[in-house]
Design a protein around this motif. Sequence first.
Motif, PDB file in Angstrom:
ATOM      1  N   ARG A 125       2.295  12.864   6.382  1.00 52.65           N
ATOM      2  CA  ARG A 125       2.609  14.041   7.192  1.00 52.65           C
ATOM      3  C   ARG A 125       1.386  14.635   7.895  1.00 52.65           C
ATOM      4  NH1 ARG A 125       4.349  17.130   3.256  1.00 52.65           N
ATOM      5  NH2 ARG A 125       2.346  18.171   3.084  1.00 52.65           N
ATOM      6  N   ASP A 126       0.257  14.725   7.175  1.00 54.17           N
ATOM      7  CA  ASP A 126      -0.895  15.468   7.693  1.00 54.17           C
ATOM      8  C   ASP A 126      -2.091  14.614   8.108  1.00 54.17           C
ATOM      9  OD1 ASP A 126       0.453  17.896   7.201  1.00 54.17           O
ATOM     10  OD2 ASP A 126      -0.203  17.861   5.112  1.00 54.17           O
ATOM     11  N   VAL A 127      -2.360  13.550   7.376  1.00 54.94           N
ATOM     12  CA  VAL A 127      -3.572  12.763   7.630  1.00 54.94           C
ATOM     13  C   VAL A 127      -3.339  11.701   8.699  1.00 54.94           C
ATOM     14  CG1 VAL A 127      -5.307  11.252   6.600  1.00 54.94           C
ATOM     15  CG2 VAL A 127      -4.399  13.185   5.295  1.00 54.94           C
ATOM     16  N   LEU A 128      -2.309  10.919   8.552  1.00 55.09           N
ATOM     17  CA  LEU A 128      -2.052   9.803   9.464  1.00 55.09           C
ATOM     18  C   LEU A 128      -1.956  10.231  10.933  1.00 55.09           C
ATOM     19  CD1 LEU A 128      -1.661   6.783   9.680  1.00 55.09           C
ATOM     20  CD2 LEU A 128       0.771   7.120   9.227  1.00 55.09           C
ATOM     21  N   PRO A 129      -1.260  11.320  11.251  1.00 54.85           N
ATOM     22  CA  PRO A 129      -1.199  11.720  12.680  1.00 54.85           C
ATOM     23  C   PRO A 129      -2.577  12.053  13.271  1.00 54.85           C
ATOM     24  CG  PRO A 129       0.519  12.829  11.451  1.00 54.85           C
ATOM     25  CD  PRO A 129      -0.374  12.153  10.437  1.00 54.85           C
ATOM     26  N   MET A 154       0.858  -1.166   0.000  1.00 55.97           N
ATOM     27  CA  MET A 154       0.000   0.000   0.000  1.00 55.97           C
ATOM     28  C   MET A 154       0.907   1.233   0.000  1.00 55.97           C
ATOM     29  SD  MET A 154      -3.207   0.736   2.538  1.00 55.97           S
ATOM     30  CE  MET A 154      -4.073  -0.690   1.915  1.00 55.97           C
ATOM     31  N   LYS A 155       0.601   2.172  -0.911  1.00 55.07           N
ATOM     32  CA  LYS A 155       1.404   3.392  -1.036  1.00 55.07           C
ATOM     33  C   LYS A 155       0.631   4.587  -0.475  1.00 55.07           C
ATOM     34  CE  LYS A 155       3.263   4.207  -4.980  1.00 55.07           C
ATOM     35  NZ  LYS A 155       3.496   4.390  -6.416  1.00 55.07           N
ATOM     36  N   PHE A 156       1.385   5.533   0.108  1.00 55.14           N
ATOM     37  CA  PHE A 156       0.790   6.730   0.689  1.00 55.14           C
ATOM     38  C   PHE A 156       1.527   7.961   0.191  1.00 55.14           C
ATOM     39  CE2 PHE A 156       0.243   3.284   3.738  1.00 55.14           C
ATOM     40  CZ  PHE A 156      -1.130   3.319   3.949  1.00 55.14           C
ATOM     41  N   SER A 157       0.773   9.042  -0.051  1.00 53.25           N
ATOM     42  CA  SER A 157       1.386  10.305  -0.454  1.00 53.25           C
ATOM     43  C   SER A 157       2.062  10.942   0.763  1.00 53.25           C
ATOM     44  CB  SER A 157       0.329  11.264  -1.014  1.00 53.25           C
ATOM     45  OG  SER A 157      -0.526  11.712   0.025  1.00 53.25           O
ATOM     46  N   ASN A 158       2.959  11.886   0.492  1.00 54.89           N
ATOM     47  CA  ASN A 158       3.595  12.628   1.583  1.00 54.89           C
ATOM     48  C   ASN A 158       2.545  13.351   2.420  1.00 54.89           C
ATOM     49  OD1 ASN A 158       6.186  11.831   0.939  1.00 54.89           O
ATOM     50  ND2 ASN A 158       6.512  13.554  -0.441  1.00 54.89           N
ATOM     51  N   HIS A 159       1.519  13.890   1.760  1.00 57.27           N
ATOM     52  CA  HIS A 159       0.439  14.562   2.476  1.00 57.27           C
ATOM     53  C   HIS A 159      -0.221  13.608   3.472  1.00 57.27           C
ATOM     54  CE1 HIS A 159      -3.256  16.726   3.368  1.00 57.27           C
ATOM     55  NE2 HIS A 159      -3.937  15.689   2.899  1.00 57.27           N
ATOM     56  N   TYR A 160      -0.490  12.386   3.049  1.00 55.08           N
ATOM     57  CA  TYR A 160      -1.133  11.416   3.930  1.00 55.08           C
ATOM     58  C   TYR A 160      -0.239  11.126   5.133  1.00 55.08           C
ATOM     59  CZ  TYR A 160      -3.816   7.509   5.645  1.00 55.08           C
ATOM     60  OH  TYR A 160      -4.566   6.687   6.442  1.00 55.08           O
ATOM     61  N   THR A 198      -1.865   5.248  -4.981  1.00 52.60           N
ATOM     62  CA  THR A 198      -1.342   5.992  -3.835  1.00 52.60           C
ATOM     63  C   THR A 198      -2.466   6.696  -3.097  1.00 52.60           C
ATOM     64  OG1 THR A 198       0.718   6.359  -5.055  1.00 52.60           O
ATOM     65  CG2 THR A 198       0.332   7.733  -3.107  1.00 52.60           C
ATOM     66  N   ILE A 199      -2.600   6.392  -1.806  1.00 56.03           N
ATOM     67  CA  ILE A 199      -3.633   7.021  -0.986  1.00 56.03           C
ATOM     68  C   ILE A 199      -3.187   8.428  -0.619  1.00 56.03           C
ATOM     69  CG2 ILE A 199      -4.883   6.921   1.214  1.00 56.03           C
ATOM     70  CD1 ILE A 199      -4.677   3.859   1.014  1.00 56.03           C
ATOM     71  N   HIS A 200      -4.032   9.403  -0.939  1.00 55.02           N
ATOM     72  CA  HIS A 200      -3.736  10.803  -0.663  1.00 55.02           C
ATOM     73  C   HIS A 200      -4.434  11.280   0.612  1.00 55.02           C
ATOM     74  CE1 HIS A 200      -2.527  14.883  -1.423  1.00 55.02           C
ATOM     75  NE2 HIS A 200      -3.794  15.283  -1.439  1.00 55.02           N
ATOM     76  N   THR A 201      -5.659  10.827   0.828  1.00 54.69           N
ATOM     77  CA  THR A 201      -6.390  11.152   2.048  1.00 54.69           C
ATOM     78  C   THR A 201      -7.471  10.110   2.283  1.00 54.69           C
ATOM     79  OG1 THR A 201      -7.426  12.954   3.304  1.00 54.69           O
ATOM     80  CG2 THR A 201      -8.134  12.693   1.024  1.00 54.69           C
TER      81      THR A 201
END
Length: 82
Positions: free
Chosen positions: A9-13, A1-7, A64-67
């Motif tokens: 840095r900002d979403v996951l936390p 599973m791939k994640f964007s930098n936005h995800y 890639t999951i963005h949000t």
Amino acid sequence: MKFSNHYIRDVLPKRSYLTELILNEILEKPLKTELQDDGRIKIWGFSSEYNKYIRIVLLNDGKTIHTAFFDRNFKKWGNNEI
């Protein structure tokens, strides 16, 4: 599973409760998908763990999951565009 930098840095936390297992459940059995004008893909599904609908937005590559977030406004019945 791939994640964007936005995800990462900002979403996951903020939404650490949206585990890879839950996201994978949605991606494997989507209820609805929709292509955005910018090429990103919206995917809705139901989390049996939380008893709520979740929207996932993928980048243009379709992988890639963005949000991702609980979508209180999701209407189950409608056209599937993809």
